[in-house]
Design a protein around this motif. Structure first.
Motif, PDB file in Angstrom:
ATOM      1  N   LEU A  24      36.921  42.183  22.592  1.00  0.00           N
ATOM      2  CA  LEU A  24      37.521  42.523  23.882  1.00  0.00           C
ATOM      3  C   LEU A  24      38.608  43.586  23.756  1.00  0.00           C
ATOM      4  N   LEU A  56      41.793  40.957  29.967  1.00  0.00           N
ATOM      5  CA  LEU A  56      40.926  42.134  30.023  1.00  0.00           C
ATOM      6  C   LEU A  56      40.863  42.703  31.434  1.00  0.00           C
ATOM      7  N   ARG A  64      33.603  46.384  24.981  1.00  0.00           N
ATOM      8  CA  ARG A  64      34.401  45.375  25.690  1.00  0.00           C
ATOM      9  C   ARG A  64      33.592  44.739  26.820  1.00  0.00           C
TER      10      ARG A  64
END
Length: 71
Positions: A38, A68, A46
Motif C-alpha cells: 500500500l 490510503l 497500491r
C-alpha cells in the motif's frame, strides 16, 4: 502472486488478476505483504493491493486502507 502485483504499471490486467486470485485463496499470510504494498511508489501497485485486501475482508487491513484514502 505478490510479485505479479508489484509489476503493475497500469497497462496490463495481469496484476489485477493476481490480486483477485490472491484474495480468493483467503490465505491470511498474504495480508501483511499486501499491506506493505500500500506504500509502493506506483499507484497501480497500491490500487491492486488495496483491491485484494478489500476482497479478503481481513480486519488487519482496515486501518492501512483508511490511511490510503488520504493518498
Amino acid at each position: 502472486m505478490i510479485e505479479l502485483i508489484k509489476s503493475a504499471d497500469g497497462t496490463s490486467h495481469l496484476p489485477q488478476n493476481a490480486a483477485a486470485g490472491l484474495s480468493n485463496l483467503g490465505d491470511a499470510k498474504r495480508v501483511e505483504p499486501l499491506i506493505e504494498l500500500l506504500t509502493d511508489a506506483k499507484p497501480a501497485v497500491r490500487e491492486n493491493a488495496a483491491r485484494a485486501l478489500g476482497w479478503m475482508e481481513d480486519h488487519r487491513a482496515v486501518e492501512p486502507l483508511i490511511l490510503l484514502l488520504k493518498d
